[in-house]
Design a protein around this motif. Structure first.
Motif, PDB file in Angstrom:
ATOM      1  N   THR A 159      16.984 -14.699  15.846  1.00  0.00           N
ATOM      2  CA  THR A 159      16.672 -14.263  14.486  1.00  0.00           C
ATOM      3  C   THR A 159      16.797 -15.446  13.536  1.00  0.00           C
ATOM      4  O   THR A 159      17.336 -16.494  13.898  1.00  0.00           O
ATOM      5  CB  THR A 159      17.627 -13.139  14.044  1.00  0.00           C
ATOM      6  OG1 THR A 159      18.986 -13.557  14.275  1.00  0.00           O
ATOM      7  CG2 THR A 159      17.347 -11.864  14.805  1.00  0.00           C
ATOM      8  N   GLU A 219       7.866 -13.108  17.141  1.00  0.00           N
ATOM      9  CA  GLU A 219       7.630 -11.958  16.248  1.00  0.00           C
ATOM     10  C   GLU A 219       7.052 -10.780  17.029  1.00  0.00           C
ATOM     11  O   GLU A 219       5.913 -10.348  16.819  1.00  0.00           O
ATOM     12  CB  GLU A 219       6.684 -12.351  15.104  1.00  0.00           C
ATOM     13  CG  GLU A 219       7.139 -13.514  14.267  1.00  0.00           C
ATOM     14  CD  GLU A 219       8.359 -13.203  13.405  1.00  0.00           C
ATOM     15  OE1 GLU A 219       8.739 -12.024  13.321  1.00  0.00           O
ATOM     16  OE2 GLU A 219       8.929 -14.144  12.842  1.00  0.00           O
ATOM     17  N   LYS A 249       4.558  -7.564  15.859  1.00  0.00           N
ATOM     18  CA  LYS A 249       4.467  -7.655  14.394  1.00  0.00           C
ATOM     19  C   LYS A 249       3.286  -6.872  13.841  1.00  0.00           C
ATOM     20  O   LYS A 249       3.208  -6.625  12.639  1.00  0.00           O
ATOM     21  CB  LYS A 249       4.341  -9.124  13.959  1.00  0.00           C
ATOM     22  CG  LYS A 249       3.097  -9.851  14.471  1.00  0.00           C
ATOM     23  CD  LYS A 249       3.094 -11.288  14.010  1.00  0.00           C
ATOM     24  CE  LYS A 249       1.883 -12.064  14.544  1.00  0.00           C
ATOM     25  NZ  LYS A 249       1.974 -12.268  15.997  1.00  0.00           N
ATOM     26  N   ALA A 288       7.478  -0.509  11.660  1.00  0.00           N
ATOM     27  CA  ALA A 288       8.833  -0.899  12.045  1.00  0.00           C
ATOM     28  C   ALA A 288       9.417   0.020  13.112  1.00  0.00           C
ATOM     29  O   ALA A 288      10.050  -0.441  14.067  1.00  0.00           O
ATOM     30  CB  ALA A 288       9.729  -0.923  10.815  1.00  0.00           C
ATOM     31  N   LYS A 289       9.215   1.359  12.966  1.00  0.00           N
ATOM     32  CA  LYS A 289       9.805   2.303  13.909  1.00  0.00           C
ATOM     33  C   LYS A 289       9.274   2.080  15.327  1.00  0.00           C
ATOM     34  O   LYS A 289      10.043   1.962  16.290  1.00  0.00           O
ATOM     35  CB  LYS A 289       9.513   3.733  13.450  1.00  0.00           C
ATOM     36  CG  LYS A 289      10.117   4.791  14.355  1.00  0.00           C
ATOM     37  CD  LYS A 289       9.790   6.190  13.844  1.00  0.00           C
ATOM     38  CE  LYS A 289      10.355   7.252  14.786  1.00  0.00           C
ATOM     39  NZ  LYS A 289      10.038   8.625  14.322  1.00  0.00           N
ATOM     40  N   ARG A 300       7.692  -0.560  16.424  1.00  0.00           N
ATOM     41  CA  ARG A 300       7.975  -1.932  16.840  1.00  0.00           C
ATOM     42  C   ARG A 300       9.360  -2.050  17.464  1.00  0.00           C
ATOM     43  O   ARG A 300       9.525  -2.629  18.547  1.00  0.00           O
ATOM     44  CB  ARG A 300       7.859  -2.884  15.646  1.00  0.00           C
ATOM     45  CG  ARG A 300       8.209  -4.318  15.997  1.00  0.00           C
ATOM     46  CD  ARG A 300       7.884  -5.275  14.873  1.00  0.00           C
ATOM     47  NE  ARG A 300       8.667  -5.015  13.670  1.00  0.00           N
ATOM     48  CZ  ARG A 300       8.176  -4.570  12.534  1.00  0.00           C
ATOM     49  NH1 ARG A 300       6.875  -4.305  12.417  1.00  0.00           N
ATOM     50  NH2 ARG A 300       8.954  -4.376  11.471  1.00  0.00           N
ATOM     51  N   ILE A 301      10.358  -1.471  16.806  1.00  0.00           N
ATOM     52  CA  ILE A 301      11.731  -1.582  17.294  1.00  0.00           C
ATOM     53  C   ILE A 301      11.895  -0.846  18.624  1.00  0.00           C
ATOM     54  O   ILE A 301      12.491  -1.368  19.579  1.00  0.00           O
ATOM     55  CB  ILE A 301      12.720  -1.047  16.236  1.00  0.00           C
ATOM     56  CG1 ILE A 301      12.704  -1.974  15.023  1.00  0.00           C
ATOM     57  CG2 ILE A 301      14.125  -0.940  16.818  1.00  0.00           C
ATOM     58  CD1 ILE A 301      13.394  -1.385  13.802  1.00  0.00           C
ATOM     59  N   THR A 312      12.518 -12.347  16.203  1.00  0.00           N
ATOM     60  CA  THR A 312      12.253 -11.116  15.465  1.00  0.00           C
ATOM     61  C   THR A 312      12.934 -11.169  14.096  1.00  0.00           C
ATOM     62  O   THR A 312      13.881 -11.935  13.891  1.00  0.00           O
ATOM     63  CB  THR A 312      12.765  -9.886  16.238  1.00  0.00           C
ATOM     64  OG1 THR A 312      12.448  -8.693  15.526  1.00  0.00           O
ATOM     65  CG2 THR A 312      14.272  -9.959  16.434  1.00  0.00           C
ATOM     66  N   HIS A 313      12.446 -10.339  13.184  1.00  0.00           N
ATOM     67  CA  HIS A 313      13.125 -10.115  11.903  1.00  0.00           C
ATOM     68  C   HIS A 313      13.840  -8.766  11.901  1.00  0.00           C
ATOM     69  O   HIS A 313      14.427  -8.379  10.888  1.00  0.00           O
ATOM     70  CB  HIS A 313      12.114 -10.170  10.753  1.00  0.00           C
ATOM     71  CG  HIS A 313      11.605 -11.549  10.473  1.00  0.00           C
ATOM     72  ND1 HIS A 313      12.373 -12.523   9.881  1.00  0.00           N
ATOM     73  CD2 HIS A 313      10.401 -12.114  10.723  1.00  0.00           C
ATOM     74  CE1 HIS A 313      11.656 -13.639   9.757  1.00  0.00           C
ATOM     75  NE2 HIS A 313      10.462 -13.410  10.266  1.00  0.00           N
ATOM     76  N   ASP A 314      13.750  -8.056  13.028  1.00  0.00           N
ATOM     77  CA  ASP A 314      14.382  -6.737  13.142  1.00  0.00           C
ATOM     78  C   ASP A 314      15.771  -6.904  13.738  1.00  0.00           C
ATOM     79  O   ASP A 314      15.929  -7.087  14.947  1.00  0.00           O
ATOM     80  CB  ASP A 314      13.531  -5.814  14.036  1.00  0.00           C
ATOM     81  CG  ASP A 314      12.155  -5.564  13.453  1.00  0.00           C
ATOM     82  OD1 ASP A 314      12.077  -5.291  12.236  1.00  0.00           O
ATOM     83  OD2 ASP A 314      11.168  -5.654  14.198  1.00  0.00           O
ATOM     84  N   GLU A 361      17.922  -4.807  14.387  1.00  0.00           N
ATOM     85  CA  GLU A 361      18.283  -3.750  15.330  1.00  0.00           C
ATOM     86  C   GLU A 361      18.187  -4.226  16.780  1.00  0.00           C
ATOM     87  O   GLU A 361      18.910  -3.717  17.655  1.00  0.00           O
ATOM     88  CB  GLU A 361      17.366  -2.530  15.141  1.00  0.00           C
ATOM     89  CG  GLU A 361      17.575  -1.808  13.814  1.00  0.00           C
ATOM     90  CD  GLU A 361      16.719  -2.382  12.691  1.00  0.00           C
ATOM     91  OE1 GLU A 361      16.568  -1.714  11.660  1.00  0.00           O
ATOM     92  OE2 GLU A 361      16.206  -3.519  12.853  1.00  0.00           O
ATOM     93  N   THR A 409      18.525 -13.558   4.649  1.00  0.00           N
ATOM     94  CA  THR A 409      17.070 -13.413   4.571  1.00  0.00           C
ATOM     95  C   THR A 409      16.585 -14.202   3.362  1.00  0.00           C
ATOM     96  O   THR A 409      17.333 -14.414   2.415  1.00  0.00           O
ATOM     97  CB  THR A 409      16.652 -11.939   4.415  1.00  0.00           C
ATOM     98  OG1 THR A 409      17.214 -11.429   3.212  1.00  0.00           O
ATOM     99  CG2 THR A 409      17.128 -11.113   5.600  1.00  0.00           C
TER     100      THR A 409
END
Length: 572
Positions: free
Chosen positions: A406, A487, A490, A494-495, A497-498, A519-521, A523, A558
């Motif tokens: 990240t 990424e 991407k 979001a849901k 993707r995760i 990733t930027h997630d 989770e 961020t």
């Protein structure tokens, strides 16, 4: 990094050779003028035998001068090439290599994603930076070794290292540079196929030649008996030329032999240099043996194409066929050579292999920090950097489990991934790597770094990622795989993707491959059996600053809002 110590010596030698070749050119010009004068006197004045004799003497002197002095012109060309090689290495050190040719765009396989993801081939690519090969086979070998490598021995890599540390390798590069632009696309298989053909000489052409010489002798005798100027016999020249061209035809004569003759001439010079340069390395010694064993056959092959190229010269062809039926002589000699010509493939293969090794040695010649990789398994890199990134910050890293990486925008995640991929590619190719130390295995590299939409094919970004992920899953069945994904997913919400990314991480974990996913997630940082690393930034006086160093753990910062405000998109 190899010290380039002979640049001043090269310039002085070039100046001396320029003066010498100018003198030689003047002498040649004077001899040519004498030939023209005596030939005109032969045609227009009496004393035919005197002027004929003088013409023959000066023609012999002219061609003798060319034969004796040509090596000086060749040496001048070689020294100019060497000066050019020095400048190219200086440009590589400054990363000013973007104008180098070839760049490998004609060798790109668009179905192999890593070639574009890691900039292996094409403009501004690793291939463009490394390549010193000029022959088609040498370029092909380098492209294959970077993309679908054949396993190379430790002796091969040790030889690459020796070439990187030996200034004589620059002389070999200068010899390779003698391969001209017209010869760069010569196909070796096609050339060897032509060399094994036979030129059929029709019986009636031999009869016409005999009749022509008989008619020439009778005509000359009658002219002399009747005291008529004998230069009328020169009419036989165009007649014999037409007879030869009309009666002797072959696909061998239609072959573009000149560019192949130039290629073989350059390769012959390179072969001599290889035999003369002594390097105490088993791989290099084996190359020398291969070249030495077939050098005589290689010279024969060169002579064949030299002969075929001579007839491309219109003046030589007119005079040669008009007086001596040159094409028939070439056909007889060609058939004679092909009968005793042994295979020269091993010699040609050794020379293209040398082009490959010299290309891979570029890392050692032009980089201050490099090493020979230890291909014994595991994955640990010490102070690794990307050779195509100016002032690249070196990072050390070790794989133990799958990695989720990240970090903020522009913090260095993608460059770090490409650094790992490029160094693994170099290690697979049997070359030197851009790191202080690199312990690795022979891992195939699969990537998804530039999965974008394809409007013409009607493919969205997400579907492009799906296709790449399918390929990654298929190739990851081989545990000796390094997977790099930037990424992940991407192109979707979001849901989804995760959820999908977690499934992919668990699947890659079960396959036991090395993988790194950015990733930027956040989770994804909590998935079991993965390790977290991150890149971050500092803010000093309201200004953002990156150190581009990888750190343990997940990112805590961020910067998207900050960058939007900095660009004026959002209000402060």
């Amino acid at each position: 990094m190899l010290e380039l110590t002979k640049e001043n010596e090269i310039k002085k030698e070039i100046e001396k050779l320029i003066k010498l070749t100018k003198t030689i050119s003047f002498i040649r010009f004077c001899l040519f003028v004498c030939i023209v004068v005596f030939v005109i006197c032969l045609i227009t004045l009496d004393q035919f035998m005197l002027y004929l004799g003088l013409s023959i003497v000066y023609i012999a002197l002219f061609f003798g001068c060319i034969f004796i002095t040509n090596p000086y012109y060749h040496k001048l060309k070689l020294m100019n090439n060497l000066e050019y090689i020095y400048k190219k290495h200086e440009n590589r050190r400054n990363l000013s290599y973007h104008s180098f040719t070839p760049d490998g765009r004609d060798l790109v396989n668009y179905n192999d994603y890593k070639e574009l993801d890691l900039d292996l081939l094409g403009p501004r690519s690793l291939f463009q930076y490394l390549c010193v090969a000029k022959s088609k086979e040498g370029r092909r070998k380098l492209a294959v070794q970077l993309t679908q490598p054949m396993s190379k021995s430790k002796e091969f890599t040790d030889c690459v290292l020796e070439l990187a540390q030996n200034e004589s390798s620059l002389n070999l590069e200068a010899s390779i540079a003698l391969i001209g632009a017209d010869s760069k696309d010569c196909d070796q298989a096609e050339m060897l196929g032509v060399a094994q053909k036979k030129i059929k000489i029709p019986w009636y052409l031999i009869a016409l030649c005999a009749l022509s010489y008989l008619a020439f002798a009778v005509t000359l005798t009658l002219l002399l008996i009747h005291h008529i100027d004998p230069y009328y016999v020169f009419l036989f020249i165009p007649l014999n030329f037409v007879i030869t061209k009309k009666c002797l035809k072959s696909e061998v004569f239609a072959f573009p032999s000149t560019k192949y003759a130039n290629l073989l001439s350059a390769y012959k010079r390179l072969a001599k240099d290889v035999l003369n340069i002594k390097i105490d390395n088993p791989y290099y010694l084996n190359l020398q043996k291969s070249i030495e064993a077939e050098y005589a056959s290689f010279v024969e092959l060169s002579r064949i194409f030299d002969m075929l190229s001579y007839r491309k010269n219109i003046i030589l062809s007119l005079v040669g066929n008009g007086i001596f039926f040159l094409d028939i002589i070439i056909a007889i000699l060609f058939n004679s050579f092909t009968k005793r010509l042994k295979s020269a493939e091993a010699c040609l293969d050794a020379l293209s292999e040398l082009e490959l090794m010299l290309s891979l040695s570029t890392i050692g010649i032009d980089q201050e920090v490099y090493s020979v990789p230890s291909v014994t398994g595991g994955f640990k890199i010490v102070e690794g950097y990307h050779p195509l990134v100016k002032s690249c910050v070196a990072n050390s890293f070790e794989f133990k489990n799958g990695i989720v990486l990240t970090g903020s925008n522009m913090s260095g995640k993608t460059t770090f991934m490409r650094m790992l991929g490029v160094n693994q590619i170099l290690a697979n190719a049997g070359g030197l790597v851009c790191a202080k130390e690199f312990q690795t295995g022979h891992y195939q590299v699969v990537t998804s770094l530039r999965a974008n939409d394809m409007l013409q094919e009607g493919i969205s970004t997400f579907y492009a990622e799906v296709n790449r992920m399918k390929r990654i899953m298929e190739e990851s069945k081989n545990p000796n795989t390094l997977v790099l994904i930037d990424e992940i997913f991407k192109g979707t919400n979001a849901k989804d993707r995760i959820y999908a990314a977690k499934e992919i991480i668990e699947k890659l974990n079960s396959l036991g491959v090395y993988f790194l996913i950015t990733t930027h997630d956040f989770e994804l940082c909590d998935v079991a059996s993965i390790r977290n690393y991150h890149f971050d930034e500092e803010y000093v006086n309201d200004k953002i600053s990156f150190d581009y160093k990888i750190k343990n753990g997940k990112c805590q910062k961020t910067n998207a809002i900050y960058l939007l405000k900095l660009a004026g998109v959002l209000e402060n």
